[in-house]
Design an enzyme around this catalytic site. Structure first.
Site, PDB file in Angstrom:
ATOM      1  N   LYS A 266       0.806  -1.254  -0.042  1.00 27.79           N
ATOM      2  CA  LYS A 266       0.104  -0.054   0.106  1.00 27.79           C
ATOM      3  C   LYS A 266       0.862   1.312  -0.094  1.00 27.79           C
ATOM      4  CE  LYS A 266      -3.136   2.643   2.956  1.00 27.79           C
ATOM      5  NZ  LYS A 266      -4.011   2.850   4.132  1.00 27.79           N
ATOM      6  N   ASP A 271      -2.681  10.330   3.537  1.00 29.04           N
ATOM      7  CA  ASP A 271      -4.081   9.710   3.701  1.00 29.04           C
ATOM      8  C   ASP A 271      -4.726  10.972   4.472  1.00 29.04           C
ATOM      9  OD1 ASP A 271      -6.358   8.609   4.121  1.00 29.04           O
ATOM     10  OD2 ASP A 271      -5.591   7.068   5.345  1.00 29.04           O
ATOM     11  N   LYS A 278      -9.744  12.879   8.129  1.00 34.82           N
ATOM     12  CA  LYS A 278      -9.363  12.953   9.444  1.00 34.82           C
ATOM     13  C   LYS A 278      -9.109  14.193  10.288  1.00 34.82           C
ATOM     14  CE  LYS A 278      -6.216   8.883   8.155  1.00 34.82           C
ATOM     15  NZ  LYS A 278      -6.940   7.743   9.020  1.00 34.82           N
ATOM     16  N   ASP A 289       1.708   6.357   5.303  1.00 33.43           N
ATOM     17  CA  ASP A 289       0.791   5.704   4.679  1.00 33.43           C
ATOM     18  C   ASP A 289       1.288   4.860   3.527  1.00 33.43           C
ATOM     19  OD1 ASP A 289      -1.758   4.149   5.441  1.00 33.43           O
ATOM     20  OD2 ASP A 289      -2.922   5.895   4.307  1.00 33.43           O
ATOM     21  N   ASP A 348     -12.083   7.043   4.230  1.00 33.81           N
ATOM     22  CA  ASP A 348     -10.821   6.933   4.678  1.00 33.81           C
ATOM     23  C   ASP A 348     -10.720   5.406   4.579  1.00 33.81           C
ATOM     24  OD1 ASP A 348      -8.801   7.725   6.283  1.00 33.81           O
ATOM     25  OD2 ASP A 348      -9.610   8.071   8.061  1.00 33.81           O
ATOM     26  N   GLU A 350      -9.553   3.915   2.368  1.00 34.55           N
ATOM     27  CA  GLU A 350      -8.876   3.900   1.108  1.00 34.55           C
ATOM     28  C   GLU A 350      -7.832   2.743   0.764  1.00 34.55           C
ATOM     29  OE1 GLU A 350      -7.782   5.352   3.355  1.00 34.55           O
ATOM     30  OE2 GLU A 350      -5.460   5.114   3.073  1.00 34.55           O
ATOM     31  N   ARG A 352      -7.846  -0.235   1.121  1.00 33.86           N
ATOM     32  CA  ARG A 352      -8.329  -1.706   0.783  1.00 33.86           C
ATOM     33  C   ARG A 352      -8.726  -1.216  -0.832  1.00 33.86           C
ATOM     34  NH1 ARG A 352     -12.614  -1.882   5.469  1.00 33.86           N
ATOM     35  NH2 ARG A 352     -10.895  -0.778   6.061  1.00 33.86           N
TER      36      ARG A 352
END
Ligand code: BES
Ligand code: MN
Ligand code: ZN
Length: 496
Positions: A266, A271, A278, A289, A348, A350, A352
């Site tokens: 990933k 993010d 967030k 991230d 959020d 995201e 996956r």
């Protein structure tokens, strides 16, 4: 850092620092007898006064040691000899490396003679120590005018017997490769999102792969559209930075029928949460991230440098999750590459969405067995704490191999269950699945989502949300990116 292995005596080695690891309540005999005598009995004295008894990761600096050739002496504790583990050794050596690198240092000598070596082969110790000193002498303050850590120029490992010199110098080179790999992952994580974004990350990958026999392709926006990666592309829509997918391939064997190991990372370079924004506290560290992608890149490069006889591919899904005018919205239904439709209920979640398309693409590119790495869920940190990696899998034998590799290098990972009934939690009324699973079991429902895209290949998902990034320093390691799982992946490739 230039590393040499020698049989020089710790009393005569000329160095800025002599590092001496000692087990708990060490007795002064063998190698230590003469050293203790030349130090005027200091070793016995600090032990008996309990200024230093050798507890794990305990340390004591003797800044003036007129009796020996080294300028300073650092004692570092290994804890009880019977309980000594790879993780414990890394911890103790991490403390030592951080202590000696607080100022510019030319020469550091590490004596391996004073504790019971029997438990670990000498070559393994040399490898581990070289890596630990490479890692411990690099900090997260890459952009600070005055750095807190300083690289070591010359690192000399003193071994009691001369062992097999050729084998030991190979071990030192391997240790250096491991240390540099961990440091690369840490550096990529520690650089701000303004420096590391999908395009610049992909450029780094191309640059680093060249000359190593690693084939590297970059899929740009147009290529990702051609591949119909509607799930990954949806995450990138809210950002001015276009997405990239990096494909790496390394062929270390031409043995027919060799299985293709796929590592998938990933790489959300920042993010923000997207429209499900967030709060500041949660967003503060979200440059981390992309740690999964950094880990995969570092591991593939190291595996190639070590010339391990494996076939493997590495895939980095690189996007920035932002809130621009074209950003994906709640209720959107995405068309993933695999044909599975996905209802977005939280922008959020995201990671996956990115991995869904990258995992599917990995199978197209020939993956036989898969490991993905992702800073995927806060729920995993709630479940296991900040220091332990969550492992989830569709294949117990494959999972056991990954966990075995982690154990062999002293990295903590723990398996979470994947019972079929968790699948119910990601059902959607209007699409095949939705991208959140509700309040409970969040690490597992995220993994259940990913499982839909691996086409039944043996697969392990490693959720590194906790251990990939440390909010503060510890005595044995700097805060920031940790490079967790880099060594595990290399070990996994080594044991395939
Ligand atoms: N990148 C985060 C997960 C994360 C949290 C990584 C803390 C490192 C430290 C991920 O994209 C995320 O936001 N996950 C959400 C999922 C939720 C909306 C279902 C989370 O964990 O809150
Ligand atoms: Mn997120
Ligand atoms: Zn994320």
């Amino acid at each position: 850092m230039h590393t040499v292995v020698s049989a020089t005596s710790p009393t005569t080695v000329s160095a800025d620092w002599l590092v001496l690891p000692l087990t708990e309540n060490f007795s002064v005999d063998g190698e230590l007898t003469i050293l203790n005598r030349m130090l005027g009995g200091a070793l016995e004295r600090v032990r008996d006064a309990r200024d230093f008894v050798g507890k794990l990761a305990e340390s004591l600096v003797l800044p003036v040691v007129p009796g020996i050739a080294a300028k300073r002496l650092l004692l570092v504790g290994l804890g009880g000899a019977d309980a000594l583990s790879i993780a414990g050794l890394n911890r103790a050596l991490g403390v030592a490396a951080r202590t000696v690198s607080t100022r510019a240092t030319d020469r550091v000598a590490l004596s391996l003679g004073a504790f019971n070596l029997g438990k670990f082969p000498l070559a393994q110790l040399v490898q581990l120590a070289t890596a630990a000193f490479d890692i411990g002498s690099q900090g997260q303050d890459l952009l600070k005018s005055e750095r807190k850590r300083h690289p070591i120029t010359q690192f000399e490992i003193l071994t009691p017997t001369d062992g097999n010199p050729a084998e030991l110098s190979v071990a030192a080179v391997q240790g250096q490769i491991l240390g540099e790999a961990v440091n690369l992952a840490r550096k990529l994580v520690n650089l701000p999102a303004d420096a590391i974004y999908p395009e610049s990350f992909a450029n780094q990958a191309v640059e680093l792969a060249s000359g190593l026999g690693v084939h590297c392709e970059v899929l740009d926006q147009a290529a990702l559209e051609r591949e119909r990666m509607g799930s990954l592309l949806a995450v990138a829509k809210g950002s001015d930075r276009p997405a990239r997918l990096v494909y790496l391939e390394y062929n270390g064997t031409n043995q027919p029928g060799a299985k293709v190991l796929a590592l998938v990372g990933k790489g959300v370079t920042f993010d923000s949460g997207g429209l499900s924004l967030k709060p500041t506290d949660g967003m503060l560290t979200m440059k981390c991230d992309m740690a999964g992608a950094a880990t995969v890149l570092a591991a593939v490069l190291a595996i190639a440098k070590l010339k391990l006889p494996v076939r493997m591919i590495g895939l980095l899904g690189l996007v920035e999750n932002m809130t621009g005018g074209r950003a994906m919205k709640l209720g959107d239904v995405l068309q993933s590459r695999a044909g599975v439709t996905i209802e977005v209920q939280n922008t959020d979640a995201e990671g996956r969405l990115v991995l869904a398309d990258v995992l599917d693409y990995a199978v197209t590119r020939g993956a036989d067995c898969i490991v993905d790495l992702a800073t995927l869920t806060g729920a995993c940190v709630v479940a296991l704490g900040e220091e332990v990696v969550g492992a989830m899998s569709n294949n117990q034998a494959w999972c056991d191999r990954v966990l075995g590799a982690a154990q062999a290098v002293g990295e903590d990972a723990w398996q979470l269950p994947m019972f079929a009934h968790y699948d119910d939690l990601i059902k959607s009324e209007i699409a095949d699945i939705r991208n959140v699973g509700g309040r409970w079991g969040g690490a597992i429902t995220a993994a259940k989502f990913l499982e839909r895209f691996v086409r039944e290949k043996p697969w392990v998902h490693l959720d590194i949300a906790g251990p990939a990034f440390a909010s503060s320093d510890k005595p044995h390691r700097d805060g920031g990116g940790t490079g967790v799982m880099v060594r595990t992946l290399i070990e996994l490739a080594r044991t395939l």
